[in-house]
Design a protein around this motif. Structure first.
Motif, PDB file in Angstrom:
ATOM      1  N   GLU A 153       0.844  -1.189   0.000  1.00 22.72           N
ATOM      2  CA  GLU A 153       0.000   0.000   0.000  1.00 22.72           C
ATOM      3  C   GLU A 153       0.878   1.236   0.000  1.00 22.72           C
ATOM      4  O   GLU A 153       1.918   1.276   0.655  1.00 22.72           O
ATOM      5  N   SER A 154       0.451   2.238  -0.767  1.00 24.67           N
ATOM      6  CA  SER A 154       1.121   3.533  -0.754  1.00 24.67           C
ATOM      7  C   SER A 154       0.057   4.598  -0.547  1.00 24.67           C
ATOM      8  O   SER A 154      -1.028   4.518  -1.131  1.00 24.67           O
ATOM      9  N   ALA A 155       0.343   5.576   0.301  1.00 23.11           N
ATOM     10  CA  ALA A 155      -0.641   6.612   0.607  1.00 23.11           C
ATOM     11  C   ALA A 155       0.048   7.965   0.725  1.00 23.11           C
ATOM     12  O   ALA A 155       1.243   8.054   1.031  1.00 23.11           O
ATOM     13  N   ALA A 156      -0.717   9.024   0.463  1.00 25.96           N
ATOM     14  CA  ALA A 156      -0.216  10.388   0.598  1.00 25.96           C
ATOM     15  C   ALA A 156      -1.360  11.281   1.051  1.00 25.96           C
ATOM     16  O   ALA A 156      -2.526  11.020   0.734  1.00 25.96           O
ATOM     17  N   THR A 157      -1.054  12.322   1.803  1.00 29.95           N
ATOM     18  CA  THR A 157      -2.076  13.240   2.312  1.00 29.95           C
ATOM     19  C   THR A 157      -1.760  14.672   1.892  1.00 29.95           C
ATOM     20  O   THR A 157      -0.599  15.033   1.661  1.00 29.95           O
ATOM     21  N   ALA A 158      -2.808  15.481   1.798  1.00 27.23           N
ATOM     22  CA  ALA A 158      -2.656  16.898   1.458  1.00 27.23           C
ATOM     23  C   ALA A 158      -3.974  17.606   1.732  1.00 27.23           C
ATOM     24  O   ALA A 158      -5.025  16.971   1.876  1.00 27.23           O
ATOM     25  N   GLU A 159      -3.926  18.931   1.780  1.00 22.08           N
ATOM     26  CA  GLU A 159      -5.144  19.706   2.001  1.00 22.08           C
ATOM     27  C   GLU A 159      -5.987  19.798   0.741  1.00 22.08           C
ATOM     28  O   GLU A 159      -7.188  20.071   0.814  1.00 22.08           O
ATOM     29  N   GLU A 160      -5.374  19.581  -0.414  1.00 17.47           N
ATOM     30  CA  GLU A 160      -6.096  19.600  -1.683  1.00 17.47           C
ATOM     31  C   GLU A 160      -6.053  18.212  -2.309  1.00 17.47           C
ATOM     32  O   GLU A 160      -5.009  17.543  -2.285  1.00 17.47           O
ATOM     33  N   PRO A 161      -7.156  17.736  -2.883  1.00 16.56           N
ATOM     34  CA  PRO A 161      -7.175  16.394  -3.460  1.00 16.56           C
ATOM     35  C   PRO A 161      -6.158  16.206  -4.581  1.00 16.56           C
ATOM     36  O   PRO A 161      -5.534  15.153  -4.680  1.00 16.56           O
ATOM     37  N   GLN A 162      -5.973  17.227  -5.425  1.00 15.40           N
ATOM     38  CA  GLN A 162      -5.017  17.098  -6.518  1.00 15.40           C
ATOM     39  C   GLN A 162      -3.597  16.931  -5.993  1.00 15.40           C
ATOM     40  O   GLN A 162      -2.805  16.136  -6.520  1.00 15.40           O
ATOM     41  N   THR A 163      -3.292  17.671  -4.935  1.00 13.57           N
ATOM     42  CA  THR A 163      -1.956  17.559  -4.346  1.00 13.57           C
ATOM     43  C   THR A 163      -1.742  16.166  -3.768  1.00 13.57           C
ATOM     44  O   THR A 163      -0.665  15.572  -3.907  1.00 13.57           O
ATOM     45  N   ALA A 164      -2.779  15.622  -3.133  1.00  9.61           N
ATOM     46  CA  ALA A 164      -2.671  14.277  -2.559  1.00  9.61           C
ATOM     47  C   ALA A 164      -2.430  13.237  -3.648  1.00  9.61           C
ATOM     48  O   ALA A 164      -1.571  12.349  -3.504  1.00  9.61           O
ATOM     49  N   THR A 165      -3.172  13.326  -4.748  1.00 14.78           N
ATOM     50  CA  THR A 165      -2.994  12.342  -5.821  1.00 14.78           C
ATOM     51  C   THR A 165      -1.643  12.510  -6.511  1.00 14.78           C
ATOM     52  O   THR A 165      -1.029  11.527  -6.928  1.00 14.78           O
ATOM     53  N   ASP A 166      -1.166  13.749  -6.627  1.00 14.48           N
ATOM     54  CA  ASP A 166       0.151  13.971  -7.225  1.00 14.48           C
ATOM     55  C   ASP A 166       1.253  13.357  -6.362  1.00 14.48           C
ATOM     56  O   ASP A 166       2.196  12.735  -6.874  1.00 14.48           O
ATOM     57  N   ARG A 167       1.126  13.535  -5.052  1.00 17.41           N
ATOM     58  CA  ARG A 167       2.124  12.956  -4.146  1.00 17.41           C
ATOM     59  C   ARG A 167       2.085  11.427  -4.195  1.00 17.41           C
ATOM     60  O   ARG A 167       3.127  10.763  -4.170  1.00 17.41           O
ATOM     61  N   LEU A 168       0.879  10.887  -4.270  1.00 18.79           N
ATOM     62  CA  LEU A 168       0.752   9.430  -4.360  1.00 18.79           C
ATOM     63  C   LEU A 168       1.376   8.921  -5.653  1.00 18.79           C
ATOM     64  O   LEU A 168       2.068   7.894  -5.660  1.00 18.79           O
ATOM     65  N   ALA A 169       1.133   9.628  -6.755  1.00 20.03           N
ATOM     66  CA  ALA A 169       1.708   9.215  -8.037  1.00 20.03           C
ATOM     67  C   ALA A 169       3.229   9.185  -7.973  1.00 20.03           C
ATOM     68  O   ALA A 169       3.876   8.277  -8.518  1.00 20.03           O
ATOM     69  N   ALA A 170       3.809  10.169  -7.286  1.00 18.84           N
ATOM     70  CA  ALA A 170       5.268  10.202  -7.142  1.00 18.84           C
ATOM     71  C   ALA A 170       5.750   9.008  -6.314  1.00 18.84           C
ATOM     72  O   ALA A 170       6.765   8.375  -6.639  1.00 18.84           O
ATOM     73  N   ASN A 171       5.010   8.694  -5.242  1.00 16.19           N
ATOM     74  CA  ASN A 171       5.378   7.552  -4.391  1.00 16.19           C
ATOM     75  C   ASN A 171       5.334   6.240  -5.171  1.00 16.19           C
ATOM     76  O   ASN A 171       6.258   5.424  -5.114  1.00 16.19           O
ATOM     77  N   GLN A 184     -10.871  23.342   7.497  1.00 18.25           N
ATOM     78  CA  GLN A 184      -9.683  22.716   6.914  1.00 18.25           C
ATOM     79  C   GLN A 184      -9.935  21.224   6.723  1.00 18.25           C
ATOM     80  O   GLN A 184     -10.345  20.532   7.646  1.00 18.25           O
ATOM     81  N   THR A 185      -9.691  20.741   5.526  1.00 16.07           N
ATOM     82  CA  THR A 185      -9.901  19.333   5.195  1.00 16.07           C
ATOM     83  C   THR A 185      -8.587  18.726   4.733  1.00 16.07           C
ATOM     84  O   THR A 185      -7.805  19.379   4.031  1.00 16.07           O
ATOM     85  N   ARG A 186      -8.353  17.485   5.133  1.00 20.51           N
ATOM     86  CA  ARG A 186      -7.154  16.793   4.675  1.00 20.51           C
ATOM     87  C   ARG A 186      -7.585  15.572   3.869  1.00 20.51           C
ATOM     88  O   ARG A 186      -8.367  14.750   4.341  1.00 20.51           O
ATOM     89  N   TYR A 187      -7.064  15.476   2.660  1.00 19.40           N
ATOM     90  CA  TYR A 187      -7.405  14.377   1.768  1.00 19.40           C
ATOM     91  C   TYR A 187      -6.316  13.302   1.794  1.00 19.40           C
ATOM     92  O   TYR A 187      -5.126  13.605   1.926  1.00 19.40           O
ATOM     93  N   VAL A 188      -6.769  12.079   1.661  1.00 17.65           N
ATOM     94  CA  VAL A 188      -5.853  10.936   1.611  1.00 17.65           C
ATOM     95  C   VAL A 188      -6.032  10.229   0.273  1.00 17.65           C
ATOM     96  O   VAL A 188      -7.152   9.859  -0.097  1.00 17.65           O
ATOM     97  N   ALA A 189      -4.948  10.071  -0.452  1.00 18.12           N
ATOM     98  CA  ALA A 189      -4.940   9.278  -1.682  1.00 18.12           C
ATOM     99  C   ALA A 189      -4.222   7.968  -1.363  1.00 18.12           C
ATOM    100  O   ALA A 189      -3.137   7.974  -0.775  1.00 18.12           O
ATOM    101  N   GLN A 190      -4.836   6.867  -1.736  1.00 18.14           N
ATOM    102  CA  GLN A 190      -4.327   5.554  -1.333  1.00 18.14           C
ATOM    103  C   GLN A 190      -4.405   4.580  -2.499  1.00 18.14           C
ATOM    104  O   GLN A 190      -5.406   4.535  -3.216  1.00 18.14           O
ATOM    105  N   GLN A 191      -3.359   3.802  -2.687  1.00 20.32           N
ATOM    106  CA  GLN A 191      -3.318   2.833  -3.785  1.00 20.32           C
ATOM    107  C   GLN A 191      -2.780   1.499  -3.286  1.00 20.32           C
ATOM    108  O   GLN A 191      -1.767   1.444  -2.586  1.00 20.32           O
ATOM    109  N   GLY A 192      -3.498   0.418  -3.630  1.00 18.64           N
ATOM    110  CA  GLY A 192      -3.034  -0.927  -3.307  1.00 18.64           C
ATOM    111  C   GLY A 192      -2.306  -1.520  -4.500  1.00 18.64           C
ATOM    112  O   GLY A 192      -2.761  -1.386  -5.642  1.00 18.64           O
TER     113      GLY A 192
END
Length: 251
Positions: free
Chosen positions: A67-85, A125-133
């Motif tokens: 599993e790889s996950a990333a968090t951010a205040e904006e959904p796009q930022t979270a998915t971008d960080r996850l993509a990098a991971n 303030q909202t924090r988004y989590v992008a997660q990929q299995g």
């Protein structure tokens, strides 16, 4: 690498369909489940028996569920960080000798952490989590611990579990061996019953089979030690086949 740091990794030994078999050991001849003889008309007789055969083998395939996950205040930022991971993780696995067709995505999620019972967020303030299995098929089970270490060091934020399995080819071979064991046991039972009743087996009237499929060897927790590398070992799995055979006999 400094003091040992432990993290629990759940290891599940199950059976999947891929790869080739490494070792096989046939279990002792199983006991009969049922046996009976019945008289039809005149001297015609049938003898019905049921028997099982068990065969064990070491797993020849493993599947790492990462599993790889990333968090951010904006959904796009979270998915971008996850993509990098995940890109870094995939590159590390390829460098370790895993091919593209051995790596696949099993699930992908993007959610507001506060809606999933996460830490309370400050007002507005909202924090988004992008997660990929990600599942990684490993045909050399001795490399499982090594590849877990590679993954954790290269973008994986968790190891969900490790499945030790049998390939489709191995599963078919073992089932055939189990059937041979079962038929040998059934014949022995029938001949014993025939001798007891002073009759002679003349042939087979009918045969039916059933199979439970490969059975897990064990489920256990394995500690990952940063100082010495992760050690994960599989155990033997069992394939069982059952036959019901009716023999014709005559006095």
């Amino acid at each position: 690498m400094g003091s040992a740091h432990r993290s629990a990794i759940s290891v599940v030994f199950v059976v999947l369909l891929a790869g080739t078999m490494t070792a096989v050991a046939v279990a002792p001849e199983p006991q009969a489940q049922t046996a009976q003889a019945g008289n039809a008309t005149g001297s015609a007789t049938t003898i019905s028996v049921s028997a099982s055969g068990d065969v064990q083998a070491e797993p020849d395939v493993a599947v790492l569920h990462l599993e790889s996950a990333a968090t951010a205040e904006e959904p796009q930022t979270a998915t971008d960080r996850l993509a990098a991971n995940t890109s870094r993780l995939r590159s590390a696995l390829l460098d370790a000798g895993i091919s593209e067709d051995q790596i696949r995505t099993t699930d992908y999620n993007l959610y507001d952490e506060s809606e999933r019972g996460g830490p309370e967020q400050p007002p507005n303030q909202t924090r988004y989590v992008a997660q990929q299995g990600i599942a990684v098929d490993v045909t050399n089970t001795s490399r499982v611990g090594e590849l877990v270490d590679v993954a954790v060091a290269s973008g994986a934020t968790g190891v969900r579990n490790v499945e030790f399995t049998l390939s489709e080819e191995s599963q078919a071979d073992l089932r055939n061996q189990a059937l041979e064991e079962a038929m040998g046991s059934a014949r022995t039972q029938a001949e014993t019953l025939a001798a007891t009743e002073d009759v002679r087996i003349t042939g087979v009237s009918s045969i039916s089979t059933s199979s439970e499929g490969p059975q897990p060897y064990a489920t256990q927790d394995v500690a990952a030690l940063e100082s010495s590398g992760t050690q994960i070992d599989g155990g033997p799995v069992t394939v069982q086949a059952t036959v019901q055979v009716t023999y014709n006999a005559t006095s």
